[in-house]
Enzyme design. Sequence first.
Site, PDB file in Angstrom:
ATOM      1  N   GLU A   1       0.800  -1.232   0.000  1.00  0.00           N
ATOM      2  CA  GLU A   1       0.000   0.000   0.000  1.00  0.00           C
ATOM      3  C   GLU A   1       0.832   1.281   0.000  1.00  0.00           C
ATOM      4  OE1 GLU A   1      -3.990  -1.478   2.240  1.00  0.00           O
ATOM      5  OE2 GLU A   1      -2.283  -1.043   3.504  1.00  0.00           O
TER       6      GLU A   1
HETATM    7  C1  NGO Z   1      -3.910  -4.848   4.673  1.00  0.00           C
HETATM    8  C2  NGO Z   1      -3.016  -3.683   4.986  1.00  0.00           C
HETATM    9  C3  NGO Z   1      -2.818  -3.484   6.480  1.00  0.00           C
HETATM   10  C4  NGO Z   1      -4.142  -3.579   7.217  1.00  0.00           C
HETATM   11  C5  NGO Z   1      -4.800  -4.913   6.904  1.00  0.00           C
HETATM   12  C6  NGO Z   1      -6.124  -5.063   7.603  1.00  0.00           C
HETATM   13  C7  NGO Z   1      -1.771  -5.400   4.253  1.00  0.00           C
HETATM   14  C8  NGO Z   1      -0.638  -6.236   3.830  1.00  0.00           C
HETATM   15  N1  NGO Z   1      -1.773  -4.098   4.369  1.00  0.00           N
HETATM   16  O1  NGO Z   1      -2.952  -5.926   4.631  1.00  0.00           O
HETATM   17  O2  NGO Z   1      -2.222  -2.238   6.706  1.00  0.00           O
HETATM   18  O3  NGO Z   1      -3.917  -3.513   8.599  1.00  0.00           O
HETATM   19  O4  NGO Z   1      -4.997  -5.053   5.521  1.00  0.00           O
HETATM   20  O5  NGO Z   1      -6.771  -6.243   7.324  1.00  0.00           O
END
Ligand code: NGO
Length: 525
Positions: free
Chosen positions: A329
């Site tokens: 992200e």
């Molecule tokens: C995503 C995000 C995290 C969140 C999570 C919540 C990843 C790899 N990045 O997973 O920052 O906490 O979802 O389910």
Amino acid sequence: MTRALGSLLLVAAAGVFAGGAAPAGQARAAAPLGQVVPAPASVRAGGAPYHLTRDTRIRVDDSRAAVRIGEYLAGILRPSTGYRLPLTTHGQAGIQLRLTKGAYGAEGYRLDSGSNGVTITAREPAGLFHGVQTLRQLLPATVEKDTVQPGPWLVAAGTIQDSPRYAYRGAMLDVARHFFTVAQVKRYIDELALYKINELHLHLSDDQGWRIAVDSWPRLATYGGSTQVGGGKGGYYTKADYQEIVRYAASRYLEVVPEVDMPGHTNAALASYAELNCNGVAPPLYTGTNVGFSSLCVPKEVTYRFLDDVVRELAALTPGRYLHIGGDEAHSTSHDDYVKFMDRVQPIVAKYGKTVIGWHQLTSATPAKGALAQYWGLDSTSAAEKAQVAKAAQNGTGLILSPADRIYLDMKYTKDTPLGLSWAGYVEVRRAYDWNPGAYLPGAPASAVRGVEAPLWSETLSTSAHIDYMAFPRLPGAAELGWSPAATHDWDTYKVRLAAQAPRWDALGIGYYRSPQVPWPSSTR
Ligand code: NGO
């Protein structure tokens, strides 16, 4: 013949009535030999059960590892049985823990049980330890209690030969969104060990908190670690705390995989040091739950001096092979910058002797040789994104599978689950279990799959009771996907074995979600 009568005959055949009175209604028969999670690779039941009594001894090889594992086992058995269960390096019969040469593999073991005793044999201490977890599960659930219980303590007879499908069987705990103390992490480690999980991935930094002391950048922890989601006081691990976690994990044969997430998910670091920001201005600490708004400053050299220091210090504290650099992200980092960043950072990890793990977005850059990518997409993730990961796998990048709509333990079970998130959908117990890691990602060679990991993100979780409720009963399913041969995969038999774990969780004080999909025994809470 009724089941009760069958049980009585079985027990009578084993001559165990002398052993002590079971309260009315308590099962006097041993649990079936195969009633273990994760399912063992091979089970051959038969013969008279073993009866653990006040005269039982734990016989171990004269090696430090075997003695330690023997003491660990005794530590579980003594409080509930009330027996002395002395350790000895002499003799036969009773419980024997043996390390020998043989085709057991790095983590495999053999368990032989009969009226004379139970012998666990392995090549490596890890195998012996996993065999001990199997023995634990073959004993009545009340063995887990910390006060004296009536018994009888029977172990079904036969032979189990067992070794894991995958070398990487992980669980991740997000200690950044909410901080969890060393004691809370140890509790989770013990829960993981019961199911033969061997990797503990700690998500040590995120927008809401930096949780590991770094001597060369002290404000990361003292300031960056001073809050958490919701605005609570947060916290961080001193180096001694972290090493205590590493030691405890190692004593349960888990390797710690530390993660410092970058270049996104870095608000806590950016808030701690203004110079890390492209504009030279430190943002405020953040206690919400948005993602994708922060980025380290890719063009600035200080970014790499900073990361060199962080990786050096963290690598020095970590005996394990891996260092996880996040990489998910990075919505505030341009693609070009992301690629440049990963090209700079991965060699730093290698320089300090560690292997890179990154979330699967790493495959949009150039994964370093030997790097592992952790896939966290969904069934519905675009074919193009899956193909990008599969292509990296074809080119040698190993995969850890953590599909979010399967084994993200922070997903709500149903719309009514009080805790958790639902961005990846609701994940009931069957959905979490019913998929095949070996054939999950189209185009990825099965040999690229190093294993599975069940992440537990903590935006909504702040206590051990919360952890337990989200992890149980899904975590044992993830563990089984990692350990058991694909041939044993079967929801209908799994759900019965899973249900049989519930009295053990009750005895251990682990609260769990009573999924209507699982035939829980009526005696459980
Ligand atoms: C995503 C995000 C995290 C969140 C999570 C919540 C990843 C790899 N990045 O997973 O920052 O906490 O979802 O389910």
